[in-house]
Design a protein around this motif. Structure first.
Motif, PDB file in Angstrom:
ATOM      1  N   GLU A 113       7.213   3.924 -13.720  1.00 58.89           N
ATOM      2  CA  GLU A 113       8.018   2.971 -14.475  1.00 58.89           C
ATOM      3  C   GLU A 113       8.163   1.694 -13.659  1.00 58.89           C
ATOM      4  O   GLU A 113       8.476   1.732 -12.465  1.00 58.89           O
ATOM      5  N   ARG A 114       7.927   0.608 -14.289  1.00 58.34           N
ATOM      6  CA  ARG A 114       7.938  -0.687 -13.612  1.00 58.34           C
ATOM      7  C   ARG A 114       9.294  -0.948 -12.947  1.00 58.34           C
ATOM      8  O   ARG A 114      10.344  -0.834 -13.560  1.00 58.34           O
ATOM      9  N   GLY A 115       9.235  -1.286 -11.671  1.00 58.68           N
ATOM     10  CA  GLY A 115      10.446  -1.624 -10.936  1.00 58.68           C
ATOM     11  C   GLY A 115      11.271  -0.437 -10.479  1.00 58.68           C
ATOM     12  O   GLY A 115      12.333  -0.602  -9.905  1.00 58.68           O
ATOM     13  N   LYS A 116      10.793   0.772 -10.737  1.00 64.25           N
ATOM     14  CA  LYS A 116      11.541   1.971 -10.340  1.00 64.25           C
ATOM     15  C   LYS A 116      10.572   2.932  -9.647  1.00 64.25           C
ATOM     16  O   LYS A 116       9.844   3.660 -10.305  1.00 64.25           O
ATOM     17  N   ASP A 117      10.589   2.938  -8.329  1.00 62.34           N
ATOM     18  CA  ASP A 117       9.640   3.761  -7.581  1.00 62.34           C
ATOM     19  C   ASP A 117       9.804   5.255  -7.823  1.00 62.34           C
ATOM     20  O   ASP A 117       8.853   6.008  -7.691  1.00 62.34           O
ATOM     21  N   GLN A 131       0.830  -1.205   0.000  1.00 61.09           N
ATOM     22  CA  GLN A 131       0.000   0.000   0.000  1.00 61.09           C
ATOM     23  C   GLN A 131       0.865   1.256   0.000  1.00 61.09           C
ATOM     24  O   GLN A 131       0.547   2.233  -0.679  1.00 61.09           O
ATOM     25  N   ALA A 132       1.947   1.232   0.758  1.00 58.88           N
ATOM     26  CA  ALA A 132       2.851   2.384   0.806  1.00 58.88           C
ATOM     27  C   ALA A 132       3.481   2.628  -0.569  1.00 58.88           C
ATOM     28  O   ALA A 132       3.586   3.773  -1.020  1.00 58.88           O
ATOM     29  N   ALA A 133       3.892   1.555  -1.248  1.00 55.54           N
ATOM     30  CA  ALA A 133       4.482   1.686  -2.583  1.00 55.54           C
ATOM     31  C   ALA A 133       3.454   2.226  -3.570  1.00 55.54           C
ATOM     32  O   ALA A 133       3.779   3.091  -4.402  1.00 55.54           O
ATOM     33  N   GLN A 134       2.219   1.746  -3.476  1.00 53.44           N
ATOM     34  CA  GLN A 134       1.161   2.245  -4.359  1.00 53.44           C
ATOM     35  C   GLN A 134       0.882   3.719  -4.104  1.00 53.44           C
ATOM     36  O   GLN A 134       0.698   4.498  -5.045  1.00 53.44           O
ATOM     37  N   ALA A 135       0.874   4.115  -2.838  1.00 51.46           N
ATOM     38  CA  ALA A 135       0.639   5.520  -2.494  1.00 51.46           C
ATOM     39  C   ALA A 135       1.768   6.406  -3.019  1.00 51.46           C
ATOM     40  O   ALA A 135       1.527   7.498  -3.527  1.00 51.46           O
ATOM     41  N   THR A 136       3.002   5.906  -2.919  1.00 50.26           N
ATOM     42  CA  THR A 136       4.151   6.665  -3.430  1.00 50.26           C
ATOM     43  C   THR A 136       4.053   6.822  -4.944  1.00 50.26           C
ATOM     44  O   THR A 136       4.256   7.918  -5.475  1.00 50.26           O
ATOM     45  N   ARG A 137       3.724   5.737  -5.643  1.00 51.75           N
ATOM     46  CA  ARG A 137       3.591   5.817  -7.098  1.00 51.75           C
ATOM     47  C   ARG A 137       2.473   6.791  -7.486  1.00 51.75           C
ATOM     48  O   ARG A 137       2.643   7.601  -8.396  1.00 51.75           O
TER      49      ARG A 137
END
Length: 129
Positions: free
Chosen positions: A83-87, A5-11
């Motif tokens: 970009e996939r794999g690059k936050d 969820q944190a990664a999704q929020a950052t993206r």
């Protein structure tokens, strides 16, 4: 909040930042002079100090009054994707639209590496693909 969820929020936050950045303004939409300098200043506030993007901004400031004035032109963001794999990297697709022309302009694709300055997201490097 989970790591996913944190990664999704950052993206999502990075993508929104990029949309806002791309719509800061088209230099050709305003007469040469102080109004153009304001647009460049706004880009500067969103650029990481000392980065390749900051170096490009110096060149843009020197050339800003050479852009042809086109009343009504505006930036249109077609899409922004993490970009996939690059936050900290996004792909942005945008074009400058001139309402006086009947045809749609070609879109440009950018890879933008984001950074952080004083706790705020900033553009570190922008590459036209």
């Amino acid at each position: 909040m989970s790591a996913t969820q944190a990664a999704q929020a950052t993206r999502a936050a990075n993508e929104q930042f990029m949309r806002d950045y791309m719509q800061t303004g088209a230099l050709s939409a305003v007469q040469p002079g102080p109004a153009r300098a304001k647009i460049v200043d706004e880009f500067g506030r969103k650029t990481c100090p000392g980065s390749p993007a900051a170096e490009n901004l110096v060149r843009l400031r020197a050339a800003m009054d050479r852009f042809t004035y086109v009343p009504g032109v505006h930036a249109e963001v077609v899409g922004v994707f993490s970009e996939r794999g690059k936050d900290a990297s996004v792909i942005a697709i945008a074009r400058d639209v001139d309402p006086a022309k009947k045809t749609k302009p070609a879109s440009k694709v950018f890879r933008v590496e984001l950074g952080e300055n004083a706790g705020k997201t900033c553009v570190r490097k922008e590459t036209t693909l």
